[in-house]
Design an enzyme around this catalytic site. Structure first.
Site, PDB file in Angstrom:
ATOM      1  N   CYS A 185      30.915  80.354 -98.204  1.00 30.83           N
ATOM      2  CA  CYS A 185      31.640  81.236 -97.267  1.00 30.83           C
ATOM      3  C   CYS A 185      33.089  81.423 -97.677  1.00 30.83           C
ATOM      4  O   CYS A 185      33.797  80.461 -97.912  1.00 30.83           O
ATOM      5  CB  CYS A 185      31.683  80.620 -95.874  1.00 30.83           C
ATOM      6  SG  CYS A 185      30.144  80.606 -95.041  1.00 30.83           S
ATOM      7  N   CYS A 199      23.009  86.680 -98.182  1.00 31.86           N
ATOM      8  CA  CYS A 199      24.341  86.971 -97.647  1.00 31.86           C
ATOM      9  C   CYS A 199      24.854  88.203 -98.371  1.00 31.86           C
ATOM     10  O   CYS A 199      25.089  88.154 -99.578  1.00 31.86           O
ATOM     11  CB  CYS A 199      25.236  85.751 -97.889  1.00 31.86           C
ATOM     12  SG  CYS A 199      26.938  85.989 -97.382  1.00 31.86           S
ATOM     13  N   CYS A 233      38.490  93.345 -98.911  1.00 34.29           N
ATOM     14  CA  CYS A 233      38.651  93.435 -97.458  1.00 34.29           C
ATOM     15  C   CYS A 233      40.134  93.624 -97.148  1.00 34.29           C
ATOM     16  O   CYS A 233      40.987  93.047 -97.816  1.00 34.29           O
ATOM     17  CB  CYS A 233      38.153  92.147 -96.796  1.00 34.29           C
ATOM     18  SG  CYS A 233      38.240  92.180 -94.987  1.00 34.29           S
ATOM     19  N   CYS A 239      41.055  83.329 -96.796  1.00 31.96           N
ATOM     20  CA  CYS A 239      39.848  83.938 -97.381  1.00 31.96           C
ATOM     21  C   CYS A 239      40.102  84.574 -98.739  1.00 31.96           C
ATOM     22  O   CYS A 239      41.060  85.324 -98.928  1.00 31.96           O
ATOM     23  CB  CYS A 239      39.325  84.999 -96.402  1.00 31.96           C
ATOM     24  SG  CYS A 239      37.953  85.964 -97.039  1.00 31.96           S
ATOM     25  N   GLU A 259      29.508  90.983-104.807  1.00 31.05           N
ATOM     26  CA  GLU A 259      28.674  89.804-104.969  1.00 31.05           C
ATOM     27  C   GLU A 259      27.781  89.639-103.740  1.00 31.05           C
ATOM     28  O   GLU A 259      28.161  90.005-102.626  1.00 31.05           O
ATOM     29  CB  GLU A 259      29.554  88.558-105.117  1.00 31.05           C
ATOM     30  CG  GLU A 259      30.430  88.614-106.355  1.00 31.05           C
ATOM     31  CD  GLU A 259      31.306  87.391-106.534  1.00 31.05           C
ATOM     32  OE1 GLU A 259      31.672  87.110-107.689  1.00 31.05           O
ATOM     33  OE2 GLU A 259      31.644  86.708-105.537  1.00 31.05           O
ATOM     34  N   CYS A 313      42.904  87.858 -93.711  1.00 29.09           N
ATOM     35  CA  CYS A 313      42.857  86.496 -93.164  1.00 29.09           C
ATOM     36  C   CYS A 313      43.413  85.527 -94.216  1.00 29.09           C
ATOM     37  O   CYS A 313      43.076  85.622 -95.398  1.00 29.09           O
ATOM     38  CB  CYS A 313      41.436  86.120 -92.779  1.00 29.09           C
ATOM     39  SG  CYS A 313      40.726  87.264 -91.578  1.00 29.09           S
TER      40      CYS A 313
HETATM   41  N1  SAH Z   1      34.505  89.659 -92.565  1.00 29.85           N
HETATM   42  C1  SAH Z   1      33.539  88.994 -91.791  1.00 29.85           C
HETATM   43  C2  SAH Z   1      32.367  88.465 -92.581  1.00 29.85           C
HETATM   44  C3  SAH Z   1      32.594  87.787 -93.924  1.00 29.85           C
HETATM   45  S1  SAH Z   1      33.205  86.197 -94.037  1.00 29.85           S
HETATM   46  C4  SAH Z   1      34.176  87.860 -91.004  1.00 29.85           C
HETATM   47  O1  SAH Z   1      35.278  87.490 -91.316  1.00 29.85           O
HETATM   48  O2  SAH Z   1      33.549  87.401 -90.050  1.00 29.85           O
HETATM   49  C5  SAH Z   1      32.003  85.019 -93.474  1.00 29.85           C
HETATM   50  C6  SAH Z   1      32.670  83.798 -92.830  1.00 29.85           C
HETATM   51  O3  SAH Z   1      33.367  82.986 -93.799  1.00 29.85           O
HETATM   52  C7  SAH Z   1      33.711  84.185 -91.792  1.00 29.85           C
HETATM   53  O4  SAH Z   1      33.573  83.429 -90.625  1.00 29.85           O
HETATM   54  C8  SAH Z   1      34.996  83.822 -92.493  1.00 29.85           C
HETATM   55  O5  SAH Z   1      36.052  83.625 -91.606  1.00 29.85           O
HETATM   56  C9  SAH Z   1      34.608  82.588 -93.244  1.00 29.85           C
HETATM   57  N2  SAH Z   1      35.565  82.189 -94.305  1.00 29.85           N
HETATM   58  C10 SAH Z   1      36.510  82.959 -94.898  1.00 29.85           C
HETATM   59  N3  SAH Z   1      37.197  82.231 -95.811  1.00 29.85           N
HETATM   60  C11 SAH Z   1      36.667  80.993 -95.815  1.00 29.85           C
HETATM   61  C12 SAH Z   1      36.922  79.804 -96.560  1.00 29.85           C
HETATM   62  N4  SAH Z   1      37.858  79.777 -97.507  1.00 29.85           N
HETATM   63  N5  SAH Z   1      36.175  78.701 -96.288  1.00 29.85           N
HETATM   64  C13 SAH Z   1      35.192  78.745 -95.360  1.00 29.85           C
HETATM   65  N6  SAH Z   1      34.891  79.848 -94.628  1.00 29.85           N
HETATM   66  C14 SAH Z   1      35.624  80.966 -94.855  1.00 29.85           C
HETATM   67 FE1  SF4 Z   2      37.946  89.960 -94.405  1.00 25.97          FE
HETATM   68 FE2  SF4 Z   2      37.786  87.463 -95.237  1.00 25.97          FE
HETATM   69 FE3  SF4 Z   2      38.944  88.010 -92.907  1.00 25.97          FE
HETATM   70 FE4  SF4 Z   2      36.281  88.254 -93.164  1.00 25.97          FE
HETATM   71  S1  SF4 Z   2      37.478  86.357 -93.315  1.00 25.97           S
HETATM   72  S2  SF4 Z   2      37.715  89.708 -92.212  1.00 25.97           S
HETATM   73  S3  SF4 Z   2      36.159  88.961 -95.290  1.00 25.97           S
HETATM   74  S4  SF4 Z   2      39.688  88.662 -94.923  1.00 25.97           S
END
Ligand code: SAH
Ligand code: SF4
Length: 340
Positions: free
Chosen positions: A329, A104, A111, A118, A91, A115
């Protein structure tokens, strides 16, 4: 299967040209057709000889893919579903905002960083994108001409797919590519130390680091990467660079109620980042299914913001865009069903 020309750097096109015994200048000509004139077939490269086109056609295609579906948010954000290699999908989110429009884009299918908050992380890792598939999200976007910014904040961890991401950045910024200014592009990462070094030394694009907790033991619980590459080390490394004024380091911080949103964490964050020229981006948490986390309230975010600003930090609170279509995000994932 034929290889894609689109997504190759001029260097790679030169190697290809040498292999096919094409004239030296062919690589630059082909790059011009791919990235400046944006053709979608080899036959459209009309200043190549018929023989050259035939040679190319035998082994290569341009290799573009139209989006297969789109969802529109009431706030104007659009989420596109792009096919990528091996029958998979990613996406990408198109986010118009007054005189700006940001794309974006995704760097991986899913991934593996895990985390806890996420949605992409929940999907797990289903494959790396090639530079062809990364850049196709830009090239085949219907709104491409209106874009002012690109952020690598879609699905995946860009620094877990460094070579293809670096190639994409090169094509976006090179004179023989799209000639975008590096300051219009931001790569977001959780902080993989060797890749952070490589990126800082070989790209001029902005970097955004996902911080999310300033305390080692607690960050570990949210982000497993902290075990291998503690944020302290990442910050120490970032401090070694002399930043020119064009380049920005920012930290993303998703606001989780009762987890990382008290004045104690604000203080710890100030300590951690002191001496580093940077900005902080507070992100409202977007709730995902089966997650124990709750978004911080508006007051908590305001107080946190104020506490940081009082210490001289530059802070912005990111707007949530495309919530109603799961495009905000951390919400991107190709495990759910798309209604095309
Ligand atoms: N993997 C990279 C880039 C993709 S995520 C990273 O983690 O930086 C883009 C941003 O969205 C990151 O800062 C991530 O931590 C944040 N993010 C992930 N899950 C989220 C959520 N449920 N609500 C808001 N931001 C989130
Ligand atoms: Fe991967 Fe989501 Fe963590 Fe970014 S925030 S590194 S996309 S698991």
């Amino acid at each position: 299967m034929k290889q894609a020309l689109f997504g190759k750097t001029v260097q790679e096109l030169s190697e290809m040209a040498a292999e096919l015994s094409l004239p030296r200048y062919a690589a630059k000509q082909i790059a011009g057709w791919l990235y400046r004139r944006q053709v979608s077939s080899i036959d459209a490269m009309t200043d190549l000889s018929a023989k050259t086109r035939e040679l190319l056609n035998a082994r290569y295609v341009v290799g573009l893919q139209e989006p297969e579906a789109v969802k529109k948010s009431k706030d104007g954000t659009k989420k596109y579903l792009f096919p990528v290699a091996d029958g998979k999908y990613v996406e990408a989110a198109y986010i118009p905002d007054r005189d700006r429009a940001t794309l974006c884009i995704s760097s991986q299918v899913g991934c593996r960083m895990g985390c806890a908050f996420c949605m992409t992380g929940k999907q797990g890792m289903n494959g790396n994108l090639t530079s062809t598939d990364i850049l196709n999200q830009f090239r085949s976007l219907p709104e491409q001409a209106s874009l002012t910014n690109i952020v690598f904040m879609g699905m995946g961890e860009p620094f877990d797919n460094l070579p293809e991401v670096m190639k994409s950045l090169e094509i976006l910024t090179a004179d023989d590519g799209y000639a975008w200014a590096p300051k219009r592009i931001t790569v977001s990462t959780i902080g993989i130390l060797p890749a952070v070094k490589h990126f800082m030394e070989n790209s001029r694009c902005h970097i955004a680091i996902s911080l999310h907790h300033p305390v080692h033991e607690e960050r570990k619980r949210l982000m497993p990467v902290e075990n291998k590459y503690p944020i302290q080390q990442i910050i120490a490394q970032l401090k070694t660079y002399d930043l020119n004024r064009q380049r920005r380091i920012s930290f993303e911080y998703v606001m989780l109620a009762g987890i990382n949103d008290s004045l104690r964490e604000a203080k710890e964050m100030v300590k951690l980042l002191s001496g580093l020229q940077c900005r902080i981006n507070l992100i409202p948490f977007h709730a995902i299914p089966d997650s124990p986390f709750k978004p911080s309230g508006r007051d908590a975010i305001q107080q946190f913001d104020a506490a940081l600003q009082q210490k001289g930090m530059i802070v912005t609170v990111r707007q949530s865009r495309g919530l109603d279509i799961d495009a905000a995000c951390g919400m991107l994932s190709t495990t759910r069903k798309w209604h095309k």
